[in-house]
Design an enzyme around this catalytic site. Structure first.
Site, short mmCIF file in Angstrom:
data_model
loop_
_atom_site.label_atom_id
_atom_site.label_comp_id
_atom_site.label_asym_id
_atom_site.label_seq_id
_atom_site.Cartn_x
_atom_site.Cartn_y
_atom_site.Cartn_z
N SER A 83 10.47 3.74 14.74
CA SER A 83 10.43 3.79 16.16
C SER A 83 9.36 4.75 16.73
O SER A 83 9.06 4.68 17.91
CB SER A 83 11.80 4.22 16.70
OG SER A 83 12.11 5.53 16.24
N SER A 120 11.79 6.07 10.77
CA SER A 120 10.92 6.01 11.95
C SER A 120 9.69 6.90 11.91
O SER A 120 8.84 6.78 12.80
CB SER A 120 11.70 6.35 13.20
OG SER A 120 12.43 5.23 13.58
N LYS A 156 7.14 12.93 20.44
CA LYS A 156 7.86 11.68 20.69
C LYS A 156 8.70 11.85 21.96
O LYS A 156 9.23 12.95 22.20
CB LYS A 156 8.73 11.36 19.48
CG LYS A 156 9.42 10.01 19.52
CD LYS A 156 10.16 9.76 18.20
CE LYS A 156 10.89 8.45 18.16
NZ LYS A 156 11.52 8.16 16.86
N1 GLN Z 1 14.34 1.23 12.21
C1 GLN Z 1 15.51 2.02 12.06
C2 GLN Z 1 16.48 1.78 13.18
O1 GLN Z 1 16.16 1.03 14.03
C3 GLN Z 1 15.14 3.47 11.97
C4 GLN Z 1 14.96 4.11 13.29
C5 GLN Z 1 14.69 5.58 13.19
O2 GLN Z 1 14.45 6.13 12.12
N2 GLN Z 1 14.82 6.23 14.31
O3 GLN Z 1 17.52 2.31 13.21
#
Ligand code: GLN
Length: 468
Positions: free
Chosen positions: A148, A172, A73
């Site tokens: 994400s 994410s 990532k």
């Molecule tokens: N969707 C969640 C957020 O926007 C989780 C993001 C993540 O786990 N990095 O914070």
């Protein structure tokens, strides 16, 4: 095409060269460029590594991951390579060191093939907030892959690499795994070093793994897990060797979670059928009441934005981050660099986080959020005194179409089943469950007690094999 670590290893055993394997992945990447999964392919270093590793194989001194090709990532540092958290503010920033999680894979002769697109600073549930544009779902490019770590999920689903690393702060890894039909693990908080992971919300962030099968995820996890002196929050608890886990599991279902009005009928029915199948196979199923579902998303967004506002304050065009061309004087430097460098969602989070930490509102939001977090932790611990694993949906539905969710709160509610494990630090995994009538996949989630990843993988295999 090589889908699993085991497939790569048998190809190597039968005489396939590391370069041939790498070439196959590079071909897949070129064929799937339109999915926008990779921000950058590290072709030159990957090729050089392939040669070096081939020599080690010939000499019989190669590591456990020789031939395995891994995507990371775009928020994990890899020395000498660009890392940007898919944000304009870190455009052209070169990593000065390598994340421990990545280093441990390199030490076993894995090849890092490139950096994968994600939501900006890992904030998002659909991979639509990246400065490099959205990632498209491999199974249907009209749909989001989840976020994400959307690029990581798609890279594994489309076989652009053997496995991929993501980060999971509120879901994410598991949520995009659910929407791309892949396996996605978030380990216990503190189990894998966060050194070299660009911070979003430090008390939630964990490095996670995407794979096509449970065995690959488990192997990659075991190589990365364990104490790192460079991350004070990494646990010194020994990483357990796989044990003889029970064949009959004690599983828990949280009844309140299954009554969520937004829970898609097909997700619910596939989940219920799997539960029934497990009961038929003799596994014990307990029902829990856990009346906190309404709190998990608000508490997560209060606490994670508070931490984000603090973590992201370093990007001001002076200490870190790209400086605006219009920078003149200290205030204008900060204002213009941050205005130009951050996207809308990141700005929203910084503003919310600054608000909940402000003197007037601290008690009402941040302090209260911490108290609720404690309560969730205690109630979850109690459930694990009675069961091996809790099973729950990973996502309330399958993926939506790109652009379909515009309301941020609607977007935040996509995380309703995943934030629980981040708030409490428990390990959790997504495994593929079924498809919706439109062909889009969704998964089932298992959660275990802290540091019980071994049991979590064991239970995942049982749940995965209990096909209806
Ligand atoms: N969707 C969640 C957020 O926007 C989780 C993001 C993540 O786990 N990095 O914070």
């Amino acid at each position: 095409m090589f889908k699993t670590v085991q497939e790569v290893q048998s190809a190597i055993k039968s005489g396939c060269s590391v370069t041939e394997i790498l070439d196959e992945y590079l071909l897949q990447i070129r064929k799937h460029e339109h999915l926008n999964a990779f921000v950058e392919v590290f072709e030159a270093t990957a090729r050089a590594d392939a040669h070096r590793i081939q020599e080690k194989i010939t000499k019989g001194i190669a590591g456990k991951l020789a031939g395995v090709v891994i995507g990371i990532k775009d928020n994990l540092c890899y020395k000498g390579h660009t890392v940007s958290a898919s944000s304009r503010i870190l455009e052209n920033f070169t990593s000065l060191y390598t994340a421990t999680s990545v280093q441990r894979l390199l030490d076993e002769d894995a090849i890092i093939i490139g950096r994968l697109n994600c939501d900006e600073f890992a904030m998002g549930s659909s991979n639509e907030t990246s400065a490099y544009g959205p990632v498209l779902n491999y199974l249907n490019p009209d749909f989001v892959p989840g976020g994400s770590s959307g690029g990581s999920a798609v890279a594994v689903a489309a076989s652009l690499c053997t496995v991929a690393l993501g980060s999971d702060t509120g879901g994410s890894v598991r949520q995009p795994a659910s929407w791309t039909g892949t396996v996605g693990l978030k380990p216990t908080y503190g189990r894998i070093s966060r050194y070299g992971l660009i911070a979003y919300a430090s008390s939630f962030d964990q490095v996670g793994v995407f794979a096509s099968d449970i065995d690959s995820a488990s192997l990659i996890y075991s190589i990365m897990a364990g104490k790192d002196p460079l991350d004070a929050t990494s646990s010194s608890k020994k990483v357990d060797a796989p044990q003889n886990y029970p064949n009959q599991l004690r599983l828990g279902v949280i009844k309140d979670y299954m009554k969520l009005p937004g829970l898609d009928a097909s997700v619910k029915s596939a989940f219920d059928s799997r539960v029934q199948k497990l009961i038929q196979q003799g596994h014990e199923m307990r029902e829990f009441s856990f009346p906190y579902l309404d709190y998990v998303v608000p508490v997560y967004y209060v606490l994670s934005t508070a931490e984000a506002s603090s973590n992201l304050s370093r990007f001001d065009g002076v200490h870190f981050g790209k400086r605006s061309e219009l920078a003149e004087g200290i205030d204008q430097t900060y204002i213009n660099s941050r205005t130009e460098g951050f996207g809308l969602e990141v700005k929203r989070r910084i503003i919310i986080g600054t608000f909940v930490l402000s003197n007037e509102h601290y008690e009402a939001y941040y302090a209260k959020g911490q108290k609720i977090r404690r309560l969730l932790h205690k109630a979850t611990k109690e459930m694990f005194s009675e069961v091996d694993c809790i099973i729950l949906p990973t996502t309330p539905s399958s993926a939506f179409k790109i652009g379909d969710i515009k309301d941020p709160v609607q977007m935040y509610l996509q995380d309703i089943y995943t934030v629980h494990a981040n708030l409490t630090g428990n390990p959790a995994i997504n495994i593929p469950l079924s498809h919706n009538s439109n062909g889009m996949p969704f998964g089932i989630q298992l959660m275990a007690d802290h540091f019980e990843e071994g049991l979590l993988f064991h239970a995942s295999r049982i749940v995965n094999n209990a096909l209806v």
